[in-house]
Design an enzyme around this catalytic site. Sequence first.
Site, PDB file in Angstrom:
ATOM      1  N   PHE A  84      43.185  11.541  76.693  1.00 13.79           N
ATOM      2  CA  PHE A  84      44.149  10.611  75.858  1.00 13.79           C
ATOM      3  C   PHE A  84      45.103  11.575  75.324  1.00 13.79           C
ATOM      4  O   PHE A  84      44.839  12.519  74.801  1.00 13.79           O
ATOM      5  CB  PHE A  84      43.042  10.249  74.782  1.00 13.79           C
ATOM      6  CG  PHE A  84      43.641   9.077  73.938  1.00 13.79           C
ATOM      7  CD1 PHE A  84      43.790   7.713  74.536  1.00 13.79           C
ATOM      8  CD2 PHE A  84      44.552   9.272  72.621  1.00 13.79           C
ATOM      9  CE1 PHE A  84      44.573   6.822  73.735  1.00 13.79           C
ATOM     10  CE2 PHE A  84      45.079   8.226  72.133  1.00 13.79           C
ATOM     11  CZ  PHE A  84      45.297   7.251  72.244  1.00 13.79           C
ATOM     12  N   ASP A  91      47.234  19.758  75.046  1.00 18.16           N
ATOM     13  CA  ASP A  91      47.286  18.894  73.983  1.00 18.16           C
ATOM     14  C   ASP A  91      46.054  19.384  72.819  1.00 18.16           C
ATOM     15  O   ASP A  91      44.922  18.871  73.141  1.00 18.16           O
ATOM     16  CB  ASP A  91      47.039  17.731  74.423  1.00 18.16           C
ATOM     17  CG  ASP A  91      46.875  16.364  73.564  1.00 18.16           C
ATOM     18  OD1 ASP A  91      46.595  16.652  72.134  1.00 18.16           O
ATOM     19  OD2 ASP A  91      47.055  15.177  73.796  1.00 18.16           O
ATOM     20  N   LYS A 150      47.666  15.081  64.141  1.00 19.53           N
ATOM     21  CA  LYS A 150      46.285  14.819  63.167  1.00 19.53           C
ATOM     22  C   LYS A 150      46.133  15.690  61.913  1.00 19.53           C
ATOM     23  O   LYS A 150      46.798  15.419  60.724  1.00 19.53           O
ATOM     24  CB  LYS A 150      45.394  14.936  64.054  1.00 19.53           C
ATOM     25  CG  LYS A 150      45.224  13.803  65.174  1.00 19.53           C
ATOM     26  CD  LYS A 150      43.726  13.672  65.545  1.00 19.53           C
ATOM     27  CE  LYS A 150      43.494  12.616  66.721  1.00 19.53           C
ATOM     28  NZ  LYS A 150      43.408  11.306  66.291  1.00 19.53           N
TER      29      LYS A 150
END
Length: 398
Positions: free
Chosen positions: A136, A221, A250
């Site tokens: 993702f 990532d 995040k």
Amino acid sequence: MKDIAETTDQNIFQTYSRYPLALTRGDGIKVWDEKGTEYLDFLAGIAVCNLGHCHPAVVKAAQEQLEQLIHVSNFFYTKPQADLSRLLTAHSFADRAFFCNSGAEANEAALKLARKHAYERFGGGRYEIITMTYSFHGRTFATLSATGQEKFHEGFQPLMPGFTYVPFNDIGALEKAVSEKTCAVLLEPIQGEGGVNLPSATYLAEVRHLCDSRDVLLIFDEVQVGMGRTGELFAYQHFGVEPDIMTLAKALAGGLPAGAMLAGDKVAQSFTSGSHASTFGGNPVAMAAAVAVMKELLEADVLENCRRMGAYLTRRLAGLKEKYPALITDVRGKGLIVGMELSIDGRPVVQQCLEQGLILVCTLEKIIRFLPPLIVGQEDIDRCVDILDRIFAEMQAS
Ligand code: PLP
């Protein structure tokens, strides 16, 4: 609540299925709804509030910056950006940072940099990026195309060309997929949304070796697993394998929107004035908050607590697995990203947890994901596991 939910449902795009709960306050690992009901937050804004809600150091840093200067364009220098860039480069493989506002944007920047770097070294034609199934990477067109899960693609085709997917942890498949067109491999060192999938002991080193031998960049990532989530500042540090480019977002700014793409100098030089930009990227308030987050992660015993509590949570969940072998099939994780795979639909379990004051999330329908703030205590974990224990006991009995 009725008014908040009704107003939201009438006026906001229906892109999220929300719990029937309006949250109004947070402190540490707890949040409260507008009736004052308390919840234990084992989701932490989806791995965002790593220091807990409204950490005093983050609040102070943001407040002080708000009173001094909220925003200027990137035509000017600002101290919070300078401070954060120095902290990030001093504590990672990287020499330079590019700041943006989210994980998708950080990955967009990484994908653009990989293509530009290949273009400068080899000329056109070397544009393909290999990513993993069950990955993702975001919802923009490039990051959606990079995401190796068809369910997110449906209805949005044609996707951006130049992406190939291979199974995570399968070095043979990756070897076959690399071609003269490949410019980069992009992967999450531990897959988050795809079900908390850990690499084998040798996989990341093998990927690094393959990338080096084929002149291909390696992008990690770390949007979900960076900033201490796994018990090291960055997940790659567990595996002794450094990427060429890394993305963060995040937890970077403790709950304020911020993202970063980091790279070594040689690769970073492929971006020059005008190659990439973001109006809000490096916003002083978000950067000041991120500096406070970094200092806290480096100076307090947050990482040590994450390692200890991660081991404790995994042990307690493994105990549940032994008790309910027909319901729980696996428990896996690193630090405080932990997945518990069920043989049944996990969504009703998560719903019942919420009714009992515990916030959790379910991914791929059967995997319950635990992402508590890294400051979580043993008693919080006991409370969480006790709630699950009661729910599983009732399910087993019925
Ligand atoms: N990359 C990873 C590994 C993620 O987990 C996410 C979000 O869940 C993203 C990228 C996208 O981040 P954002 O929602 O901030 O765009």
